[in-house]
Design a protein around this motif. Structure first.
Motif, short mmCIF file in Angstrom:
data_model
loop_
_atom_site.label_atom_id
_atom_site.label_comp_id
_atom_site.label_asym_id
_atom_site.label_seq_id
_atom_site.Cartn_x
_atom_site.Cartn_y
_atom_site.Cartn_z
N THR A 60 0.82 -1.22 0.00
CA THR A 60 0.00 0.00 0.00
C THR A 60 0.85 1.26 0.00
O THR A 60 0.35 2.35 -0.26
N GLN A 61 2.13 1.13 0.29
CA GLN A 61 2.99 2.31 0.38
C GLN A 61 4.45 1.92 0.20
O GLN A 61 4.87 0.86 0.66
N VAL A 62 5.20 2.78 -0.49
CA VAL A 62 6.64 2.61 -0.65
C VAL A 62 7.35 3.62 0.24
O VAL A 62 6.94 4.79 0.31
N VAL A 63 8.39 3.20 0.92
CA VAL A 63 9.22 4.11 1.73
C VAL A 63 10.61 4.14 1.12
O VAL A 63 11.31 3.12 1.07
N ASP A 64 10.99 5.33 0.63
CA ASP A 64 12.31 5.54 0.02
C ASP A 64 13.23 6.11 1.09
O ASP A 64 13.06 7.26 1.52
N VAL A 65 14.18 5.31 1.56
CA VAL A 65 15.03 5.68 2.69
C VAL A 65 16.36 6.21 2.17
O VAL A 65 17.01 5.59 1.33
N GLY A 66 16.76 7.38 2.68
CA GLY A 66 17.96 8.04 2.16
C GLY A 66 17.68 8.62 0.79
O GLY A 66 18.46 8.43 -0.14
N SER A 67 16.58 9.34 0.68
CA SER A 67 16.03 9.74 -0.64
C SER A 67 16.74 10.92 -1.27
O SER A 67 16.49 11.24 -2.44
N GLY A 68 17.61 11.61 -0.53
CA GLY A 68 18.36 12.71 -1.13
C GLY A 68 17.46 13.81 -1.67
O GLY A 68 16.57 14.31 -0.98
N GLN A 69 17.66 14.17 -2.94
CA GLN A 69 16.85 15.21 -3.57
C GLN A 69 15.52 14.68 -4.09
O GLN A 69 14.76 15.42 -4.71
N GLY A 70 15.25 13.40 -3.87
CA GLY A 70 13.93 12.86 -4.18
C GLY A 70 13.69 12.45 -5.62
O GLY A 70 12.54 12.25 -6.02
N LEU A 78 14.24 9.57 -7.22
CA LEU A 78 13.57 8.27 -7.30
C LEU A 78 12.14 8.37 -6.79
O LEU A 78 11.21 7.82 -7.41
N SER A 79 11.94 9.05 -5.68
CA SER A 79 10.60 9.18 -5.09
C SER A 79 9.65 9.87 -6.06
O SER A 79 8.48 9.47 -6.21
N ARG A 80 10.12 10.92 -6.73
CA ARG A 80 9.26 11.64 -7.68
C ARG A 80 8.86 10.74 -8.83
O ARG A 80 7.70 10.75 -9.27
N PHE A 81 9.80 9.97 -9.35
CA PHE A 81 9.48 9.09 -10.47
C PHE A 81 8.48 8.01 -10.04
O PHE A 81 7.53 7.70 -10.76
N MET A 82 8.68 7.45 -8.84
CA MET A 82 7.77 6.40 -8.39
C MET A 82 6.37 6.94 -8.12
O MET A 82 5.38 6.27 -8.42
N SER A 83 6.29 8.14 -7.57
CA SER A 83 4.97 8.68 -7.21
C SER A 83 4.28 9.35 -8.40
O SER A 83 3.15 8.99 -8.77
N LEU A 84 4.95 10.31 -9.03
CA LEU A 84 4.32 11.08 -10.11
C LEU A 84 4.47 10.41 -11.47
O LEU A 84 3.74 10.75 -12.40
N GLY A 85 5.40 9.47 -11.59
CA GLY A 85 5.55 8.77 -12.87
C GLY A 85 4.90 7.41 -12.90
O GLY A 85 4.37 6.99 -13.93
N LEU A 86 4.90 6.72 -11.76
CA LEU A 86 4.39 5.35 -11.71
C LEU A 86 3.15 5.20 -10.84
O LEU A 86 2.58 4.10 -10.76
N GLY A 87 2.73 6.28 -10.18
CA GLY A 87 1.47 6.25 -9.43
C GLY A 87 1.52 5.56 -8.09
O GLY A 87 0.48 5.17 -7.54
N LEU A 88 2.70 5.42 -7.51
CA LEU A 88 2.82 4.77 -6.21
C LEU A 88 2.67 5.79 -5.08
O LEU A 88 2.96 6.97 -5.25
N MET A 89 2.19 5.32 -3.94
CA MET A 89 2.13 6.15 -2.74
C MET A 89 3.51 6.07 -2.07
O MET A 89 3.94 4.99 -1.65
N VAL A 90 4.21 7.20 -1.97
CA VAL A 90 5.62 7.19 -1.55
C VAL A 90 5.87 8.13 -0.38
O VAL A 90 5.47 9.29 -0.42
#
Length: 475
Positions: free
Chosen positions: A155-165, A167-179
């Motif tokens: 139900t949710q992805v946790v990106d640990v040590g995400s830096g400038q984000g 990967l998180s942006r691609f997973m959430s805004l590109g792939l539709g995941l809750m991050v």
């Protein structure tokens, strides 16, 4: 390079591989333990068997890439100029046979053929502010996380040590995941939030220009949190859901793109100890920053093996980029002389100040344009010694003449370095299996673009044949 595929190894074969690795690393520990800057001060060339010296002496850098590292240029045949000793050939074969393969299973045209700075497989808004290497990494890892999330019902992805984000942006805004993104550096979090808004604006503009092409769905920006994750204690923030699931409980997937040092171990511990975490996709790096003891070894099996110890020098060597260095050897550029110059500088430092050993020398620009004596003078100044010390020019020139020997010795150490990384990652696999979980390693990135390219994938229930989905490249 060829190597071992984890997918084909049973639990017993993985344990046997750990036994073999510790034996081989113990056998060649003197090469791995050596610092190349002490090539002259410690007479490292003389520590090699005389038959090895004879085989390697005089080899040009391209020959070292082809004959020793086994990385010939395209279409080049491997031809030995002399008969190599069986012990050296055995070392080369063993290094290739025991290391995890770093060649991805997918075969697709390079995404940078049209433009070396822009991935053709990543939408333009996601490429902005992102270097080519990182473009490749966030696309490949993001797509794998999406597949793993679907397979495990997360139900949710946790990106640990995400830096400038990125990967998180691609997973959430590109792939539709809750991050949710966790990063300990507040400045990086603030920049990530600014980049989120910039990307949202760019996506809105794209939709207005191409309403039939860009499909507007519900967009969830990643939720950024300033949070340092301890290597020894569980992090409550990491486990908090962004939204309460409509049905059932929270199911988290942890990921980290080049989670540095102990951070990658912390992800493993959260996966093992927290029922909410059902899947893991972690790419580690910076093995020299692992805490000892505590972060290696993790598994009881490896901890019980004689010779399992991996001191700092070995773990630092495991972080070098073998494929990149082989390319440098093939090009035989002047930059290869840096190790030789630095080793020569060390001899001068030791004579001037015997208690000063292996001091850090800040980068000396344009080394390839300097004479060796000019390099030494600049180096002396950088370590706080008198740059006008009298120099034995004849000795320096004699050392410079041994540049190919320095490169050959360094290439030997680099040939063995993947075995150290393999043992570290194998220890993590065995640790997860000892806890009753399911774990695999996949080469996910092109090693030429991203040297630390092995992703550890773990689940709490077996995926069976469905795991093969993670190994494929999206069209």
């Amino acid at each position: 390079m060829p190597g071992v595929s984890v997918r084909g190894l049973s639990h017993e074969k993985r344990r046997q591989l750990a036994v073999n690795l510790t034996r081989v690393l113990a056998l060649y520990r003197s090469i791995l333990d050596a610092y190349i800057i002490e090539f002259f001060t410690d007479s490292l060339w003389g520590t090699l068997p005389s038959s090895w010296q004879e085989a390697l002496d005089g080899l040009k850098p391209p020959q070292l890439a082809t004959l020793l590292l086994g990385m010939p240029r395209e279409g080049e045949e491997i031809r030995y100029r002399s008969v190599w000793p069986l012990t050296l050939l055995a070392l080369k074969s063993t290094a290739c046979a025991l290391a995890f393969t770093r060649t991805p299973g997918f075969q697709t045209p390079s995404e940078f053929l049209e433009n070396p700075s822009q991935s053709s497989r990543l939408a333009a808004p996601f490429r902005k502010h992102v270097k080519p290497k990182k473009q490749h990494e966030i696309r490949r890892l993001g797509e794998l996380v999406k597949k793993l999330s679907d397979l495990t019902g997360c139900t949710q992805v946790v990106d640990v040590g995400s830096g400038q984000g990125h990967l998180s942006r691609f997973m959430s805004l590109g792939l539709g995941l809750m991050v949710k993104s966790l990063e300990g550096n507040q400045r990086l979090v603030e920049r990530a939030q600014r980049l989120d808004q910039e990307l949202l604006q760019a996506l809105d503009k794209m939709e207005k220009r191409h309403p039939k092409v860009v499909q507007r769905g519900s967009r969830h920006s990643p939720h950024h949190v300033v949070q340092w994750v301890s290597p020894t204690a569980l992090c409550d923030e990491l486990l908090l859901p962004l939204e309460t699931p409509c049905q059932g409980s929270t199911r988290l997937l942890l990921t980290g793109l080049h989670a540095c040092g102990d951070l990658s171990v912390s992800l493993l511990r959260h996966f093992c100890c927290c029922s909410e975490v059902v899947a893991l996709a972690s790419v580690g790096c910076c093995y020299m920053k692992l805490s000892e003891p505590g972060s290696y070894p993790l598994s009881q099996w490896v901890a019980g093996l004689p010779g399992h110890e991996l001191p700092y020098r070995l773990r630092e060597g495991a972080c070098h980029a073998l494929e990149d260095y082989a390319k440098r050897l093939q090009k035989a550029g002047p930059g290869l002389q840096a190790h030789c110059f630095r080793a020569a500088l060390e001899t001068v430092i030791r004579r001037a100040c015997p208690e000063l050993r292996r001091p850090g020398v800040q980068g000396i620009p344009r080394v390839h344009e300097l004479k060796i004596e000019e390099y030494v003078q600049q180096g002396l100044q950088r370590v706080g010694l008198d740059p006008q010390l009298p120099l034995d020019l004849a000795a320096l020139w004699a050392q410079q003449a041994q540049e190919n020997r320095v490169v050959a010795f360094f290439s030997l150490a680099l040939l063995l370095a993947p075995l150290v990384e393999t043992l570290i990652l194998l220890d993590r696999l065995l640790y997860l299996q000892e806890q009753g979980f399911y774990a695999e390693l996949l080469p996910i990135f092109s090693p030429e673009l991203s040297p630390r390219n092995l992703v550890l994938v773990a689940t709490k229930t077996p995926l069976g044949q469905a795991f093969s989905v993670l190994e494929t490249e999206d069209n």
